[in-house]
Design a protein around this motif. Structure first.
Motif, PDB file in Angstrom:
ATOM      1  N   ILE A  71       0.838  -1.207   0.000  1.00  0.00           N
ATOM      2  CA  ILE A  71       0.000   0.000   0.000  1.00  0.00           C
ATOM      3  C   ILE A  71       0.867   1.248   0.000  1.00  0.00           C
ATOM      4  CG2 ILE A  71      -1.577   1.364   1.438  1.00  0.00           C
ATOM      5  CD1 ILE A  71      -2.910  -1.308   2.223  1.00  0.00           C
ATOM      6  N   GLY A  72       1.936   1.240   0.781  1.00  0.00           N
ATOM      7  CA  GLY A  72       2.823   2.398   0.834  1.00  0.00           C
ATOM      8  C   GLY A  72       3.490   2.691  -0.497  1.00  0.00           C
ATOM      9  N   PHE A  73       4.006   1.655  -1.163  1.00  0.00           N
ATOM     10  CA  PHE A  73       4.663   1.844  -2.456  1.00  0.00           C
ATOM     11  C   PHE A  73       3.678   2.308  -3.532  1.00  0.00           C
ATOM     12  CE2 PHE A  73       8.274  -1.289  -1.398  1.00  0.00           C
ATOM     13  CZ  PHE A  73       9.055  -0.262  -0.924  1.00  0.00           C
ATOM     14  N   LEU A  74       2.534   1.629  -3.608  1.00  0.00           N
ATOM     15  CA  LEU A  74       1.550   2.034  -4.612  1.00  0.00           C
ATOM     16  C   LEU A  74       0.962   3.404  -4.299  1.00  0.00           C
ATOM     17  CD1 LEU A  74      -0.566  -1.024  -5.784  1.00  0.00           C
ATOM     18  CD2 LEU A  74       1.040   0.348  -7.051  1.00  0.00           C
ATOM     19  N   GLY A  75       0.863   3.733  -3.017  1.00  0.00           N
ATOM     20  CA  GLY A  75       0.380   5.057  -2.635  1.00  0.00           C
ATOM     21  C   GLY A  75       1.288   6.159  -3.139  1.00  0.00           C
ATOM     22  N   ILE A  76       2.607   5.933  -3.075  1.00  0.00           N
ATOM     23  CA  ILE A  76       3.566   6.904  -3.606  1.00  0.00           C
ATOM     24  C   ILE A  76       3.395   7.039  -5.119  1.00  0.00           C
ATOM     25  CG2 ILE A  76       6.021   7.354  -3.976  1.00  0.00           C
ATOM     26  CD1 ILE A  76       5.261   7.807  -1.118  1.00  0.00           C
ATOM     27  N   THR A 148       5.286   3.849   6.097  1.00  0.00           N
ATOM     28  CA  THR A 148       6.399   4.793   6.110  1.00  0.00           C
ATOM     29  C   THR A 148       7.548   4.363   5.202  1.00  0.00           C
ATOM     30  OG1 THR A 148       5.800   5.267   8.401  1.00  0.00           O
ATOM     31  CG2 THR A 148       7.917   6.056   7.666  1.00  0.00           C
ATOM     32  N   ILE A 149       7.737   3.088   4.985  1.00  0.00           N
ATOM     33  CA  ILE A 149       8.866   2.608   4.176  1.00  0.00           C
ATOM     34  C   ILE A 149       8.852   3.234   2.782  1.00  0.00           C
ATOM     35  CG2 ILE A 149       9.766   0.567   2.976  1.00  0.00           C
ATOM     36  CD1 ILE A 149       9.254  -1.008   5.522  1.00  0.00           C
ATOM     37  N   GLY A 150       7.700   3.269   2.146  1.00  0.00           N
ATOM     38  CA  GLY A 150       7.615   3.864   0.814  1.00  0.00           C
ATOM     39  C   GLY A 150       7.953   5.344   0.829  1.00  0.00           C
TER      40      GLY A 150
END
Length: 176
Positions: A71-76, A148-150
């Motif tokens: 979710i974090g990566f795709l959110g970015i 937070t990782i993304g």
């Protein structure tokens, strides 16, 4: 689970995760024209968690981490495409994975322990409540770390590029 039933269950999980993300997106005032992104991220992120739990047999914390990192990566990526901050998508999407049942059992255990001599009648209550508490905290930390990782990997500016307008102190010279 049989492959046919796993596929149907995964599709149902994507649908339910997307609907929950839409509901939370509306509650958080996500703009209507980009609400579909929150639904897509919520459905896909939760389905990754579901598949890791059901098909792979991964632990709950690891499966939740995988879903939230996704979710974090795709959110970015979506935030750059539609020019909206990623938090608009990632918060409603990740709420689908909040450990509500574990938090409920934790609070219920704490309430029972606050009662009179219940730990004498049920000695396993303390260890069971502690177990639910640790799972709840672990999952909440996992949600925040995964989102937070993304942002940490793909932020636009580094700390050195950020200019602060601080007054010069007698021992601290600000370079322009």
């Amino acid at each position: 689970m049989l492959p046919e039933s796993l596929i149907l269950a995964t599709l149902f999980d994507i649908l339910m995760g997307g609907l929950i993300a839409i509901g939370w997106g509306i509650l958080f005032n996500t703009p209507r024209q980009v609400l579909y992104v929150a639904a897509l991220l919520g459905g896909l992120g939760h389905s990754i968690r579901f598949l890791m739990l059901e098909a792979v047999g991964a632990p709950l914390v690891l499966a939740t981490l995988a879903g939230t990192v996704f979710i974090g990566f795709l959110g970015i990526a979506f935030a750059r495409k539609v020019d909206t901050p990623p938090v608009v998508f990632t918060m409603p999407a990740c709420i689908t994975m909040i450990p509500g049942m574990y938090a409920y059992h934790t609070m219920l255990g704490f309430i029972k322990m606050a009662g009179a001599d219940i730990t004498v009648q049920d000695p396993a209550l303390v260890s069971q409540t502690a177990q639910y508490f640790v799972i709840t905290i672990s999952l909440l930390f996992t949600l925040s770390i995964g989102i937070t990782i993304g942002s940490l990997l793909f932020r636009k500016k580094t700390a050195r590029e950020i200019k602060l307008n601080l007054p010069s102190l007698f021992f601290f010279k600000h370079k322009s």
